[in-house]
Scaffold this active site. Structure first.
Site, PDB file in Angstrom:
ATOM      1  N   LYS A 206       0.840  -1.199   0.000  1.00 60.62           N
ATOM      2  CA  LYS A 206       0.000   0.000   0.000  1.00 60.62           C
ATOM      3  C   LYS A 206       0.878   1.253   0.000  1.00 60.62           C
ATOM      4  O   LYS A 206       0.682   2.170  -0.776  1.00 60.62           O
ATOM      5  CB  LYS A 206      -0.927  -0.044   1.224  1.00 60.62           C
ATOM      6  N   GLU A 212      10.559  -4.591   4.685  1.00 58.18           N
ATOM      7  CA  GLU A 212      10.644  -6.009   4.300  1.00 58.18           C
ATOM      8  C   GLU A 212      10.315  -6.176   2.815  1.00 58.18           C
ATOM      9  O   GLU A 212      11.032  -6.842   2.064  1.00 58.18           O
ATOM     10  CB  GLU A 212       9.651  -6.855   5.113  1.00 58.18           C
ATOM     11  N   GLY A 267      -4.936  -1.855   5.026  1.00 55.80           N
ATOM     12  CA  GLY A 267      -4.135  -2.966   4.492  1.00 55.80           C
ATOM     13  C   GLY A 267      -4.761  -4.322   4.783  1.00 55.80           C
ATOM     14  O   GLY A 267      -4.889  -5.180   3.904  1.00 55.80           O
ATOM     15  N   ARG A 268      -5.184  -4.538   6.035  1.00 58.96           N
ATOM     16  CA  ARG A 268      -5.705  -5.861   6.421  1.00 58.96           C
ATOM     17  C   ARG A 268      -7.115  -6.098   5.894  1.00 58.96           C
ATOM     18  O   ARG A 268      -7.642  -7.198   6.009  1.00 58.96           O
ATOM     19  CB  ARG A 268      -5.631  -6.021   7.941  1.00 58.96           C
ATOM     20  N   GLU A 353      -4.706  -6.567  14.846  1.00 63.08           N
ATOM     21  CA  GLU A 353      -4.226  -5.242  14.460  1.00 63.08           C
ATOM     22  C   GLU A 353      -5.360  -4.220  14.577  1.00 63.08           C
ATOM     23  O   GLU A 353      -5.124  -3.027  14.716  1.00 63.08           O
ATOM     24  CB  GLU A 353      -3.664  -5.274  13.025  1.00 63.08           C
ATOM     25  N   HIS A 384      -4.690 -33.202  17.446  1.00 59.13           N
ATOM     26  CA  HIS A 384      -3.531 -33.980  17.889  1.00 59.13           C
ATOM     27  C   HIS A 384      -2.412 -33.087  18.378  1.00 59.13           C
ATOM     28  O   HIS A 384      -1.292 -33.541  18.557  1.00 59.13           O
ATOM     29  CB  HIS A 384      -3.055 -34.886  16.745  1.00 59.13           C
ATOM     30  N   LYS A 504       9.183  -0.464  13.932  1.00 60.91           N
ATOM     31  CA  LYS A 504       9.744  -0.165  12.601  1.00 60.91           C
ATOM     32  C   LYS A 504      10.818   0.905  12.711  1.00 60.91           C
ATOM     33  O   LYS A 504      11.882   0.812  12.108  1.00 60.91           O
ATOM     34  CB  LYS A 504       8.646   0.344  11.655  1.00 60.91           C
TER      35      LYS A 504
HETATM   36  O1  F6P Z   1       2.394  -4.150   9.908  1.00 62.04           O
HETATM   37  C1  F6P Z   1       1.841  -2.930   9.667  1.00 62.04           C
HETATM   38  C2  F6P Z   1       1.314  -2.756   8.274  1.00 62.04           C
HETATM   39  O2  F6P Z   1       1.179  -1.411   8.047  1.00 62.04           O
HETATM   40  C3  F6P Z   1       0.014  -3.493   8.032  1.00 62.04           C
HETATM   41  O3  F6P Z   1      -1.082  -2.825   8.503  1.00 62.04           O
HETATM   42  C4  F6P Z   1       0.042  -3.665   6.556  1.00 62.04           C
HETATM   43  O4  F6P Z   1      -0.880  -4.611   6.141  1.00 62.04           O
HETATM   44  C5  F6P Z   1       1.472  -4.075   6.359  1.00 62.04           C
HETATM   45  O5  F6P Z   1       2.191  -3.293   7.294  1.00 62.04           O
HETATM   46  C6  F6P Z   1       2.030  -3.882   4.981  1.00 62.04           C
HETATM   47  O6  F6P Z   1       1.970  -2.551   4.576  1.00 62.04           O
HETATM   48  P1  F6P Z   1       2.171  -2.117   3.070  1.00 62.04           P
HETATM   49  O7  F6P Z   1       1.090  -2.759   2.260  1.00 62.04           O
HETATM   50  O8  F6P Z   1       2.102  -0.636   3.061  1.00 62.04           O
HETATM   51  O9  F6P Z   1       3.518  -2.636   2.633  1.00 62.04           O
END
Ligand code: F6P
Length: 539
Positions: A206, A212, A267-268, A353, A384, A504
């Site tokens: 987003k 990452e 995002g979620r 979240e 199990h 972060k």
């Molecule tokens: O972990 C925090 C967060 O902002 C989530 O809410 C989101 O889904 C994820 O990081 C990834 O964010 P982006 O889509 O901006 O890379």
């Protein structure tokens, strides 16, 4: 609104709990021959049987009053009406617009968002048709066989969950991969077997700033450049899903190859947006639309149905009952379907979240419990591993059992065995086995207590005919709205995620320390300094 714990319904629920905590499910069923149907609701072919909960009609009436006193109706209307209910970020919350199959206008700041939503859907469909038909060719003129989605959190979990759940609807010669972890193993392992000529990367972020994702995206771009030796290859092998056109083009992806969404999609909550592109590529546009239909059907049910028959409202309120009155700390999601093996993982983000917050809407620390720990694994594997604790542990763990009448993969007796277990577990959890019955079986008296099951463990049964794209949409929207209901009751802002920011920022500082190496001036606490120093020395 007065404070939650001062509301008349809350006070009544507190006294009611004192009565209910001693109640036995076996007695409640014995007293009311109509209990199973009294506490069941159907939505299409989906049954929610919530009769195996520690409730009476009075409990439900009080919980429904609580929903009214907390202004749930007004909150639902505000979300669906496009109000900026994500107040800490000044944004509307309109994931429901992404699957608004009725196409009724949904306004944000005086503008209908539906034309934009539909445009992106059309572009996604065109792209998906091309890739699936083998018409989208890579740099060397070869059709795409492998799709690698690079994203994390909401840009990974929902699409991955759905691609797994709906594999049976997938195109056999198209392989989906998901890289999320910044641990180099994840991308290296994923790419190790792939031929660059047949591989397409989707960079899903987003913000397009997530460390990452950008680290993995850079590695993927290097891998492609190394294979093709030309920047021109990027256009054929990379597309982006983002709200940040500027950073997408800075990365080297032409914004014509970008699928956008909007800041009113969390995002979620984004799996119905362009973030769902991997799902569409896997199951095809028609099935994807059917999934959106399922979401939309549940959205409409949530928006319009009376609360006493409204599935997300009922499930949300039951969750509040256990979380705040029985003090249950966790909540288990147990799909009896191997294809749903990432369902709980996705819901962990959506739920935790959203409602894992100790500050209320008034900016003060709340005086009640908010979001529970969400966890779960598919049955029968889970039986199990952790079911011993569910049956005989000291903790109360409410659970949702999710199952399907028919299998996506009918083979021999598998489905009957699976579903026999599905039913048996909720029966055992609710009614247990008495010491008298144990002794009557001839068990030695010294073992009788160990073999006794108290029962009284609450569960919901969610049973649909079959796991289809439509049903998955219904189920996902059900949980999204359940979480919304709970956020309203607990009076927290469910649509920001400020709690992930500090880590972060600190990680970026520590990365700078690593880069400075032995010259780094470590300014953390003594423990952190020592760990960073050890890493610098040994990394
Ligand atoms: O972990 C925090 C967060 O902002 C989530 O809410 C989101 O889904 C994820 O990081 C990834 O964010 P982006 O889509 O901006 O890379």
């Amino acid at each position: 609104m007065s404070e939650l714990t001062s509301l008349p319904s809350w006070r009544s629920l507190e006294s009611h709990y004192e009565v209910m905590k001693g109640m036995k499910l076996s007695e409640l069923f014995h007293e009311d021959s109509n209990r199973a149907s009294r506490f069941s609701v159907e939505f299409g072919d989906l049954l929610l049987d919530y009769s195996k909960n520690l409730i009476t009609q009075e409990t439900m009436d009080l919980l429904l009053s609580l929903a009214d006193e907390c202004g749930l109706r007004q909150s639902i209307d505000a979300m669906f009406g496009g109000d900026a209910i994500n107040r800490t970020e000044g944004r509307s919350v309109l994931h429901i617009a992404l699957r608004n199959r009725s196409n009724r206008p949904i306004m944000v700041e005086g503008r209908d968002v539906m034309p934009d939503v539909n445009d992106v859907l059309v572009r996604m469909c065109e792209f998906a048709y091309k890739v699936r038909a083998g018409e989208w060719l890579g740099y060397t003129g070869v059709p795409i066989k492998n799709i690698v989605n690079i994203g994390i959190g909401g840009s990974d979990l929902g699409p991955k969950m759905a691609c797994e759940a709906l594999k049976a609807f997938g195109q056999k010669d198209l392989n989906m991969y998901f890289v999320s972890n910044v641990d180099g193993f994840h991308i290296a392992d994923t790419l190790s077997g792939l031929c660059p000529d047949e591989t397409l990367f989707i960079i899903a972020s987003k913000t397009f700033t997530t460390l990452e994702t950008m680290t993995n995206a850079n590695t993927a771009r290097d891998w492609a450049l190394m294979a093709f030796g030309s920047k021109a290859a990027i256009a054929k092998h990379f597309v982006a899903i983002s709200t940040n056109a500027e950073l997408v083009s800075e990365f080297g992806i032409d914004t014509k190859k970008m699928f956008g969404f909007w800041n009113w999609v969390g995002g979620r909550y984004s799996m119905c947006s362009a973030i769902g592109l991997p799902i569409m590529l896997q199951i095809g546009p028609k099935n994807f639309m059917s999934m959106l239909d399922g979401f939309h059907a549940m959205d409409e049910h949530f928006r319009t149905e009376d609360f006493s028959k409204n599935l997300p409202v009922i499930m949300g309120l039951l969750g509040v009952w256990y979380n705040n009155f029985f003090n249950a700390q966790t909540y288990a999601i147990l799909p009896y379907d191997q294809a749903m093996h990432r369902f709980a993982a996705h819901l962990q983000q959506v739920d935790m979240e959203s409602n894992g917050k100790y500050v209320g809407k008034d900016g003060k620390k709340v005086k009640w419990q908010t979001g529970p720990v969400i966890w779960g694994e598919p049955g029968t594997n889970s039986q199990h591993s952790f079911f011993q604790l569910l049956h005989q542990g000291t903790k109360l763990i409410p659970a949702d059992f999710i199952g399907f009448c028919r299998s996506q993969t009918p083979i021999g007796t598998h489905h009957k065995v699976l579903m026999a277990n599905f039913v048996a577990q909720t029966e055992a959890l609710a009614f247990g086995k008495s010491t008298v019955d144990v002794l009557a079986e001839g068990v030695a008296p010294e073992l009788a207590q160990h073999k006794t099951f108290e029962g009284n463990r609450p569960t919901n049964t969610l049973l649909a005919d079959e796991l289809t794209p439509y049903t998955l949409g219904v189920l996902m929207a059900l949980y999204e709205h359940k979480i919304f209901v709970q956020g309203v009751i607990w009076n927290v802002f469910s649509f920001d995620q400020m709690g992930v920011e500090l880590g972060k920022v600190l990680a970026k500082n520590i990365l700078k320390d690593f880069e400075a190496g032995k010259k780094a001036e470590l300014k953390h606490d003594a423990s952190t300094n020592a760990i960073v120093k050890r890493l610098i020395e040994r990394m």
